[in-house]
Design a protein around this motif. Structure first.
Motif, PDB file in Angstrom:
ATOM      1  N   ALA A 251       4.057   5.569  -7.460  1.00 47.89           N
ATOM      2  CA  ALA A 251       4.560   5.516  -8.827  1.00 47.89           C
ATOM      3  C   ALA A 251       3.671   6.335  -9.764  1.00 47.89           C
ATOM      4  CB  ALA A 251       4.631   4.066  -9.304  1.00 47.89           C
ATOM      5  N   ILE A 252       2.348   6.215  -9.596  1.00 46.11           N
ATOM      6  CA  ILE A 252       1.414   6.989 -10.427  1.00 46.11           C
ATOM      7  C   ILE A 252       1.613   8.481 -10.194  1.00 46.11           C
ATOM      8  CG2 ILE A 252      -1.016   7.490 -10.852  1.00 46.11           C
ATOM      9  CD1 ILE A 252      -1.593   4.531 -10.120  1.00 46.11           C
ATOM     10  N   SER A 253       1.793   8.857  -8.930  1.00 46.17           N
ATOM     11  CA  SER A 253       2.024  10.257  -8.579  1.00 46.17           C
ATOM     12  C   SER A 253       3.327  10.771  -9.199  1.00 46.17           C
ATOM     13  CB  SER A 253       2.061  10.418  -7.058  1.00 46.17           C
ATOM     14  OG  SER A 253       2.382  11.733  -6.688  1.00 46.17           O
ATOM     15  N   ASP A 254       4.371   9.922  -9.184  1.00 41.75           N
ATOM     16  CA  ASP A 254       5.651  10.313  -9.798  1.00 41.75           C
ATOM     17  C   ASP A 254       5.487  10.611 -11.282  1.00 41.75           C
ATOM     18  OD1 ASP A 254       6.802   9.937  -7.364  1.00 41.75           O
ATOM     19  OD2 ASP A 254       7.895   8.110  -7.867  1.00 41.75           O
ATOM     20  N   ILE A 255       4.719   9.767 -11.959  1.00 43.60           N
ATOM     21  CA  ILE A 255       4.498   9.959 -13.397  1.00 43.60           C
ATOM     22  C   ILE A 255       3.721  11.254 -13.653  1.00 43.60           C
ATOM     23  CG2 ILE A 255       3.379   8.999 -15.449  1.00 43.60           C
ATOM     24  CD1 ILE A 255       3.930   6.199 -14.265  1.00 43.60           C
ATOM     25  N   GLN A 256       2.699  11.493 -12.836  1.00 41.47           N
ATOM     26  CA  GLN A 256       1.896  12.723 -12.993  1.00 41.47           C
ATOM     27  C   GLN A 256       2.748  13.969 -12.760  1.00 41.47           C
ATOM     28  OE1 GLN A 256      -1.262  11.959 -10.197  1.00 41.47           O
ATOM     29  NE2 GLN A 256      -2.546  10.914 -11.720  1.00 41.47           N
ATOM     30  N   LYS A 257       3.614  13.920 -11.751  1.00 39.25           N
ATOM     31  CA  LYS A 257       4.502  15.061 -11.483  1.00 39.25           C
ATOM     32  C   LYS A 257       5.449  15.299 -12.654  1.00 39.25           C
ATOM     33  CE  LYS A 257       4.592  14.605  -6.421  1.00 39.25           C
ATOM     34  NZ  LYS A 257       5.446  14.264  -5.255  1.00 39.25           N
ATOM     35  N   ASN A 262       7.851  18.270 -13.097  1.00 39.84           N
ATOM     36  CA  ASN A 262       8.531  18.029 -11.823  1.00 39.84           C
ATOM     37  C   ASN A 262       9.246  16.681 -11.892  1.00 39.84           C
ATOM     38  OD1 ASN A 262       9.370  17.614  -9.212  1.00 39.84           O
ATOM     39  ND2 ASN A 262       7.396  18.052  -8.258  1.00 39.84           N
ATOM     40  N   ASP A 263      10.572  16.708 -11.995  1.00 46.42           N
ATOM     41  CA  ASP A 263      11.342  15.457 -12.122  1.00 46.42           C
ATOM     42  C   ASP A 263      12.126  15.123 -10.858  1.00 46.42           C
ATOM     43  OD1 ASP A 263      13.273  17.393 -12.186  1.00 46.42           O
ATOM     44  OD2 ASP A 263      13.974  16.965 -14.213  1.00 46.42           O
ATOM     45  N   SER A 264      11.655  15.583  -9.705  1.00 43.12           N
ATOM     46  CA  SER A 264      12.381  15.362  -8.448  1.00 43.12           C
ATOM     47  C   SER A 264      12.055  14.024  -7.798  1.00 43.12           C
ATOM     48  CB  SER A 264      12.073  16.492  -7.455  1.00 43.12           C
ATOM     49  OG  SER A 264      10.684  16.521  -7.149  1.00 43.12           O
ATOM     50  N   SER A 265      11.114  13.271  -8.354  1.00 43.40           N
ATOM     51  CA  SER A 265      10.707  11.994  -7.771  1.00 43.40           C
ATOM     52  C   SER A 265      11.611  10.860  -8.258  1.00 43.40           C
ATOM     53  CB  SER A 265       9.255  11.696  -8.124  1.00 43.40           C
ATOM     54  OG  SER A 265       9.117  11.588  -9.529  1.00 43.40           O
ATOM     55  N   SER A 266      11.396   9.673  -7.696  1.00 45.16           N
ATOM     56  CA  SER A 266      12.202   8.512  -8.062  1.00 45.16           C
ATOM     57  C   SER A 266      12.061   8.183  -9.546  1.00 45.16           C
ATOM     58  CB  SER A 266      11.793   7.303  -7.212  1.00 45.16           C
ATOM     59  OG  SER A 266      12.465   6.139  -7.627  1.00 45.16           O
ATOM     60  N   LEU A 267      10.838   8.066 -10.019  1.00 41.00           N
ATOM     61  CA  LEU A 267      10.628   7.769 -11.437  1.00 41.00           C
ATOM     62  C   LEU A 267      10.972   8.970 -12.314  1.00 41.00           C
ATOM     63  CD1 LEU A 267       7.330   5.654 -11.476  1.00 41.00           C
ATOM     64  CD2 LEU A 267       9.659   4.890 -11.915  1.00 41.00           C
ATOM     65  N   GLY A 268      10.715  10.186 -11.816  1.00 41.07           N
ATOM     66  CA  GLY A 268      11.034  11.383 -12.585  1.00 41.07           C
ATOM     67  C   GLY A 268      12.514  11.489 -12.891  1.00 41.07           C
ATOM     68  N   LEU A 269      13.353  11.187 -11.892  1.00 43.55           N
ATOM     69  CA  LEU A 269      14.805  11.195 -12.108  1.00 43.55           C
ATOM     70  C   LEU A 269      15.219  10.142 -13.130  1.00 43.55           C
ATOM     71  CD1 LEU A 269      16.012  11.652  -8.417  1.00 43.55           C
ATOM     72  CD2 LEU A 269      16.383  13.262 -10.283  1.00 43.55           C
ATOM     73  N   ARG A 270      14.552   8.997 -13.085  1.00 40.93           N
ATOM     74  CA  ARG A 270      14.852   7.947 -14.055  1.00 40.93           C
ATOM     75  C   ARG A 270      14.479   8.382 -15.470  1.00 40.93           C
ATOM     76  NH1 ARG A 270      14.221   4.857  -9.404  1.00 40.93           N
ATOM     77  NH2 ARG A 270      15.330   2.849  -9.365  1.00 40.93           N
ATOM     78  N   PHE A 271      13.284   8.930 -15.635  1.00 41.34           N
ATOM     79  CA  PHE A 271      12.853   9.377 -16.960  1.00 41.34           C
ATOM     80  C   PHE A 271      13.823  10.414 -17.537  1.00 41.34           C
ATOM     81  CE2 PHE A 271       8.244   8.435 -15.549  1.00 41.34           C
ATOM     82  CZ  PHE A 271       8.378   7.104 -15.925  1.00 41.34           C
TER      83      PHE A 271
END
Length: 397
Positions: A251-257, A262-271
């Motif tokens: 989750a921390i890595s997703d936020i940093q990306k 980079n919005d290809s992660s699970s949280l990135g897509l949500r944001f």
């Protein structure tokens, strides 16, 4: 006459066991929801004819049982009609409305059939036994399939928060409801098994439900300190476990990306979806875009640019944003009125109030009140359970 009543009571018990079996296996049968609903409706109807108190179906209690859901259904019909997704012919009425009408109809019929028919203590024990059995089956399923992303065909981000609601409910029943020591033991076993399920399925979002319960325990002055510390310890251990297996670091890595584009992660897509949803809401704030707007929004030049490009989502992964986009302020007002009416109706049942608050926490990262038929039916079935298990808490409510 006594012999006839004895036969009726035993037949009623047989149908109740079958009914509970279908409820316990709900995720399995929901593969074909109309088959499941049809079976449920048949057994509910049979129970009504077996029940000697058939006139209850016409009494005010039935209306009071359904009434809290009416604002949500009414505003959904209005917003859906405005967006051109509803028809006069009831058989081709919009599927989003059927998601509420079918379970509410079945649960209200079941409520009429079961109220004043069975001992609430018996029903509570049967419910807990079914829940414990289902939790054991879930643990077996997860260990056999090695932490699958879908459990019994349901996304684990949906499945685990729903189970966590039952664990929170059991924990509150132990503390606040007048039940026997045997029932408290069953509740403790049920909550412990569900807690294990949530740990082994590695679902981060389930702990949002527990966060809601934790907040209530902190704010409620009458809760004994030892229970506050116990639940706080369980919550901290769960967060530590999620971090230790890598899901927290993910989750921390997703936020940093996402922070670097980079919005290809699970949280990135949500944001990205949340930002796009806010812009979509301001374009149509009153009635929204309709119940299934994602393809239109992705194609829109003014809104589509805010979405993540790696995957097209089917919903906004947030209850508030999804409701505002699909139904605008009209549906949002109906939803809030329904939640407030449910909360008021459960004024003597703190456990169901906890369920509603935990749902609001869980809805920060997933959609529970709309879109998913199984989550809508699950909330309504829990509502039915509380009425049957603790009828005195809902008397004259």
């Amino acid at each position: 006459m006594q012999h006839q009543r004895y036969i009726q009571r035993n037949i009623s018990h047989i149908f109740l066991y079958i009914f509970l079996f279908f409820i316990a296996c709900y995720p399995l049968f929901f593969i074909n929801k109309f088959f499941y609903i049809g079976i449920l409706f048949i057994f509910s109807t049979i129970l009504i004819f077996i029940n000697q108190n058939q006139h209850y179906i016409l009494q005010k209690n039935t209306f009071y049982f359904v009434a809290p859901w009416l604002p949500l259904i009414l505003t959904l019909c209005i917003s859906t009609y405005i967006n051109g997704n509803i028809y006069i012919n009831i058989f081709i009425i919009d599927k989003e409305i059927w998601r509420y009408i079918i379970p509410i109809t079945c649960t209200s019929v079941t409520y009429c059939a079961l109220r004043n028919t069975f001992s609430e203590e018996l029903f509570r024990k049967l419910f807990l036994s079914a829940s414990i059995f289902f939790a054991i089956c879930t643990i077996y399923h997860i260990t056999v399939y090695e932490h699958p992303s879908r459990i019994f065909g349901i996304n684990r981000n949906i499945f685990s928060p729903m189970l966590s609601l039952i664990a929170c409910m059991s924990f509150c029943d132990i503390l606040f409801m007048p039940i026997s020591k045997k029932e408290k033991c069953l509740h403790a076993i049920n909550a412990a098994l569900i807690y294990i399920v949530i740990l082994v399925c590695h679902a981060r979002c389930a702990f949002l439900s527990f966060s809601g319960l934790l907040a209530i325990f902190i704010l409620r002055k009458h809760t004994q300190k030892k229970y506050r510390f116990l639940f706080l310890a369980l919550w901290i251990f769960g967060i530590w476990y999620i971090m230790n297996i890598g899901r927290g670091n993910e989750a921390i890595s997703d936020i940093q990306k996402y922070m670097v584009g980079n919005d290809s992660s699970s949280l990135g897509l949500r944001f990205s979806a949340w930002i796009a949803g806010i812009h979509a809401f301001f374009e149509r704030p009153l009635f929204g875009w309709g119940h299934d707007p994602m393809s239109v929004l992705y194609a829109s030049p003014s809104i589509g640019k805010y979405f993540g490009k790696s995957l097209q989502l089917t919903h906004f992964h947030n209850d508030v944003i999804h409701i505002l986009v699909t139904g605008g302020l009209t549906l949002f007002s109906g939803w809030m009125l329904t939640v407030s009416m449910l909360f008021k109706k459960a004024s003597k049942d703190i456990s169901f109030q906890v369920v509603l608050i935990c749902l609001l926490f869980s809805g920060c990262v997933e959609v529970f009140w709309t879109y998913h038929s199984i989550t809508i039916a699950f909330i309504i079935i829990l509502y039915l359970y509380r009425h049957i298990m603790y009828p005195s808490a809902y008397m004259n409510q």
